[in-house]
Design a protein around this motif. Structure first.
Motif, PDB file in Angstrom:
ATOM      1  N   ARG A  57       0.844  -1.204   0.000  1.00 17.05           N
ATOM      2  CA  ARG A  57       0.000   0.000   0.000  1.00 17.05           C
ATOM      3  C   ARG A  57       0.874   1.247   0.000  1.00 17.05           C
ATOM      4  O   ARG A  57       1.800   1.373   0.796  1.00 17.05           O
ATOM      5  CB  ARG A  57      -0.927   0.006   1.215  1.00 17.05           C
ATOM      6  CG  ARG A  57      -1.920   1.161   1.211  1.00 17.05           C
ATOM      7  CD  ARG A  57      -3.018   0.949   2.242  1.00 17.05           C
ATOM      8  NE  ARG A  57      -2.543   1.114   3.608  1.00 17.05           N
ATOM      9  CZ  ARG A  57      -3.319   0.965   4.683  1.00 17.05           C
ATOM     10  NH1 ARG A  57      -4.596   0.616   4.529  1.00 17.05           N
ATOM     11  NH2 ARG A  57      -2.826   1.124   5.909  1.00 17.05           N
ATOM     12  N   ALA A  60      -0.229   8.720  -0.746  1.00 13.84           N
ATOM     13  CA  ALA A  60       0.266   9.992  -1.262  1.00 13.84           C
ATOM     14  C   ALA A  60       0.146  11.076  -0.200  1.00 13.84           C
ATOM     15  O   ALA A  60      -0.524  10.902   0.828  1.00 13.84           O
ATOM     16  CB  ALA A  60      -0.522  10.391  -2.507  1.00 13.84           C
ATOM     17  N   TYR A  64      -4.360  10.030  -0.643  1.00 19.25           N
ATOM     18  CA  TYR A  64      -4.824   9.011  -1.596  1.00 19.25           C
ATOM     19  C   TYR A  64      -3.999   7.739  -1.438  1.00 19.25           C
ATOM     20  O   TYR A  64      -2.775   7.788  -1.306  1.00 19.25           O
ATOM     21  CB  TYR A  64      -4.710   9.524  -3.021  1.00 19.25           C
ATOM     22  CG  TYR A  64      -5.066   8.480  -4.064  1.00 19.25           C
ATOM     23  CD1 TYR A  64      -6.393   8.153  -4.310  1.00 19.25           C
ATOM     24  CD2 TYR A  64      -4.063   7.830  -4.774  1.00 19.25           C
ATOM     25  CE1 TYR A  64      -6.723   7.192  -5.257  1.00 19.25           C
ATOM     26  CE2 TYR A  64      -4.382   6.869  -5.722  1.00 19.25           C
ATOM     27  CZ  TYR A  64      -5.717   6.558  -5.959  1.00 19.25           C
ATOM     28  OH  TYR A  64      -6.037   5.597  -6.890  1.00 19.25           O
ATOM     29  N   ARG A  65      -4.687   6.593  -1.450  1.00 24.28           N
ATOM     30  CA  ARG A  65      -4.005   5.311  -1.269  1.00 24.28           C
ATOM     31  C   ARG A  65      -4.223   4.400  -2.473  1.00 24.28           C
ATOM     32  O   ARG A  65      -5.302   4.399  -3.067  1.00 24.28           O
ATOM     33  CB  ARG A  65      -4.510   4.601  -0.008  1.00 24.28           C
ATOM     34  CG  ARG A  65      -3.982   5.198   1.280  1.00 24.28           C
ATOM     35  CD  ARG A  65      -4.588   4.536   2.494  1.00 24.28           C
ATOM     36  NE  ARG A  65      -3.907   4.910   3.723  1.00 24.28           N
ATOM     37  CZ  ARG A  65      -4.315   4.602   4.927  1.00 24.28           C
ATOM     38  NH1 ARG A  65      -5.444   3.902   5.085  1.00 24.28           N
ATOM     39  NH2 ARG A  65      -3.630   4.967   5.992  1.00 24.28           N
ATOM     40  N   ALA A  66      -3.202   3.628  -2.788  1.00 22.86           N
ATOM     41  CA  ALA A  66      -3.287   2.606  -3.841  1.00 22.86           C
ATOM     42  C   ALA A  66      -2.617   1.353  -3.320  1.00 22.86           C
ATOM     43  O   ALA A  66      -1.598   1.422  -2.619  1.00 22.86           O
ATOM     44  CB  ALA A  66      -2.603   3.088  -5.119  1.00 22.86           C
ATOM     45  N   ARG A  68      -1.688  -3.069  -4.096  1.00 24.72           N
ATOM     46  CA  ARG A  68      -1.490  -4.115  -5.097  1.00 24.72           C
ATOM     47  C   ARG A  68      -0.863  -5.310  -4.400  1.00 24.72           C
ATOM     48  O   ARG A  68      -0.125  -5.160  -3.432  1.00 24.72           O
ATOM     49  CB  ARG A  68      -0.563  -3.598  -6.210  1.00 24.72           C
ATOM     50  CG  ARG A  68      -0.202  -4.564  -7.310  1.00 24.72           C
ATOM     51  CD  ARG A  68      -1.296  -4.706  -8.337  1.00 24.72           C
ATOM     52  NE  ARG A  68      -0.810  -5.165  -9.630  1.00 24.72           N
ATOM     53  CZ  ARG A  68      -0.506  -6.416  -9.927  1.00 24.72           C
ATOM     54  NH1 ARG A  68      -0.588  -7.359  -8.997  1.00 24.72           N
ATOM     55  NH2 ARG A  68      -0.083  -6.745 -11.140  1.00 24.72           N
ATOM     56  N   ASP A  91      -0.004   2.378 -16.910  1.00 19.09           N
ATOM     57  CA  ASP A  91      -1.035   2.930 -16.035  1.00 19.09           C
ATOM     58  C   ASP A  91      -1.105   2.226 -14.680  1.00 19.09           C
ATOM     59  O   ASP A  91      -2.081   2.399 -13.943  1.00 19.09           O
ATOM     60  CB  ASP A  91      -2.420   2.874 -16.702  1.00 19.09           C
ATOM     61  CG  ASP A  91      -2.451   3.614 -18.025  1.00 19.09           C
ATOM     62  OD1 ASP A  91      -1.832   4.699 -18.089  1.00 19.09           O
ATOM     63  OD2 ASP A  91      -3.070   3.115 -18.971  1.00 19.09           O
ATOM     64  N   GLY A  92      -0.100   1.437 -14.321  1.00 21.75           N
ATOM     65  CA  GLY A  92      -0.098   0.776 -13.017  1.00 21.75           C
ATOM     66  C   GLY A  92       0.308   1.763 -11.923  1.00 21.75           C
ATOM     67  O   GLY A  92       1.437   2.271 -11.942  1.00 21.75           O
ATOM     68  N   GLU A  93      -0.583   2.034 -10.988  1.00 26.14           N
ATOM     69  CA  GLU A  93      -0.279   3.025  -9.953  1.00 26.14           C
ATOM     70  C   GLU A  93       0.872   2.567  -9.062  1.00 26.14           C
ATOM     71  O   GLU A  93       1.823   3.310  -8.826  1.00 26.14           O
ATOM     72  CB  GLU A  93      -1.524   3.281  -9.102  1.00 26.14           C
ATOM     73  CG  GLU A  93      -2.639   3.999  -9.823  1.00 26.14           C
ATOM     74  CD  GLU A  93      -3.826   4.237  -8.916  1.00 26.14           C
ATOM     75  OE1 GLU A  93      -4.299   5.384  -8.859  1.00 26.14           O
ATOM     76  OE2 GLU A  93      -4.286   3.267  -8.278  1.00 26.14           O
ATOM     77  N   VAL A  94       0.784   1.330  -8.571  1.00 30.22           N
ATOM     78  CA  VAL A  94       1.812   0.840  -7.652  1.00 30.22           C
ATOM     79  C   VAL A  94       3.052   0.388  -8.422  1.00 30.22           C
ATOM     80  O   VAL A  94       4.177   0.748  -8.072  1.00 30.22           O
ATOM     81  CB  VAL A  94       1.257  -0.297  -6.778  1.00 30.22           C
ATOM     82  CG1 VAL A  94       2.353  -0.842  -5.860  1.00 30.22           C
ATOM     83  CG2 VAL A  94       0.079   0.207  -5.949  1.00 30.22           C
ATOM     84  N   GLY A  96       4.000   1.349 -11.316  1.00 32.11           N
ATOM     85  CA  GLY A  96       4.642   2.523 -11.893  1.00 32.11           C
ATOM     86  C   GLY A  96       5.528   3.238 -10.890  1.00 32.11           C
ATOM     87  O   GLY A  96       6.618   3.709 -11.224  1.00 32.11           O
ATOM     88  N   TRP A  97       5.040   3.316  -9.637  1.00 36.64           N
ATOM     89  CA  TRP A  97       5.868   3.942  -8.597  1.00 36.64           C
ATOM     90  C   TRP A  97       7.128   3.127  -8.352  1.00 36.64           C
ATOM     91  O   TRP A  97       8.235   3.678  -8.290  1.00 36.64           O
ATOM     92  CB  TRP A  97       5.072   4.076  -7.306  1.00 36.64           C
ATOM     93  CG  TRP A  97       5.864   4.710  -6.193  1.00 36.64           C
ATOM     94  CD1 TRP A  97       6.077   6.036  -5.988  1.00 36.64           C
ATOM     95  CD2 TRP A  97       6.574   4.027  -5.158  1.00 36.64           C
ATOM     96  NE1 TRP A  97       6.867   6.235  -4.880  1.00 36.64           N
ATOM     97  CE2 TRP A  97       7.196   5.015  -4.348  1.00 36.64           C
ATOM     98  CE3 TRP A  97       6.748   2.682  -4.830  1.00 36.64           C
ATOM     99  CZ2 TRP A  97       7.970   4.690  -3.238  1.00 36.64           C
ATOM    100  CZ3 TRP A  97       7.520   2.362  -3.716  1.00 36.64           C
ATOM    101  CH2 TRP A  97       8.125   3.366  -2.931  1.00 36.64           C
TER     102      TRP A  97
END
Length: 250
Positions: A57, A60, A64-66, A68, A91-94, A96-97
């Motif tokens: 997890r 931000a 905001y939380r994302a 995977r 477009d992968g949020e986690v 991509g980070w």
């Protein structure tokens, strides 16, 4: 995100698997053009069985939380870290980070380990038949690492389907195991180069002939990989009751 690494509290009434623990990025290295190895220092490191996964997890600054789920590639050791092999997805949020931004010292949260039925340890026995598609090889890689650590005499075979050799995760390690470990065999298929193509009944038979009748079978990959692979394995006479699968995507 807060600083410092939380410790597991043995007396807590909340099960460990349901709690979030702070983790710190300890190392980030390139594995393939699409995959990075991320080492995380966390209190739950070393508690996993090979094949299990953790929830990740990110939070931000605006709250905001994302989250995977990622399979753990490493086996329990004394390092206090665990390894994730993260594929960078459009477009992968986690992912991509992890792939574009993560640096040593960054903080995030982990929950787990999760997945009791899709896991293996030496006392569970074998022979082991493993089949992975693309990044689905990660939990199977953990099983092979654990096998080498505690039960190298157990016969094992890995059927690995990937688009190209350049995209194969830990290929150098797998080929070294195939060369150096007496009881392990690698069956690699590339779907976008050479003439081998996708796995078929002949390949499954070859893997079964190498290890004998399996007692444990684990498959992981996309739905498009797992379903036909499972049909081929069961069609070769392996009881469906011993086949364990994990699926993702299409």
């Amino acid at each position: 995100m807060s600083s410092g690494i939380s410790e597991i509290e043995p007396a807590s009434a909340e099960p460990i698997v349901f709690r979030w623990y702070e983790a710190e990025v300890a190392a980030v290295t390139v594995v393939t053009p699409r995959v990075k190895s991320v080492r995380l220092r966390c209190a739950i490191a070393g508690r996993q069985r090979a094949g299990q996964h953790v929830d990740v997890r990110l939070t931000a600054e605006d709250g905001y939380r994302a989250s995977r789920s990622y399979s753990v590639a490493s086996v329990p050791d004394e390092s206090g870290t665990l390894e994730l092999l993260v594929e960078g997805l459009p477009d992968g949020e986690v992912s991509g980070w992890f792939f574009d931004s993560a640096e040593v010292g960054d903080k995030l949260e982990l929950r787990g380990p999760i997945g009791g039925s899709f896991s293996w340890d030496g006392p569970d026995g074998g022979p082991l038949l493993l089949a992975g598609g693309g990044s689905g090889v990660v939990p199977l890689l953990a099983m092979l690492r654990r096998r080498a650590q505690v039960a190298p005499d157990i016969p094992a075979a890995l059927i690995y389907s990937v688009r190209t050799r350049a995209e194969a995760i830990a290929l150098d390690e797998l080929e070294a195991r195939d060369r150096d470990e007496l009881n392990f065999s690698l069956f690699l298929r590339t779907t976008r180069e050479g003439e081998e193509g996708r796995i078929d009944a002949a390949l499954v038979r070859a893997a079964l002939e190498r290890i004998g009748a399996p007692r444990k079978v684990f498959l992981c990959g996309s739905n498009r990989f797992v379903s036909p692979a499972a049909d081929l394995i069961v069609g070769a006479g392996v009881p469906a009751t011993i086949v364990r699968t994990e699926r993702f995507g299409e």
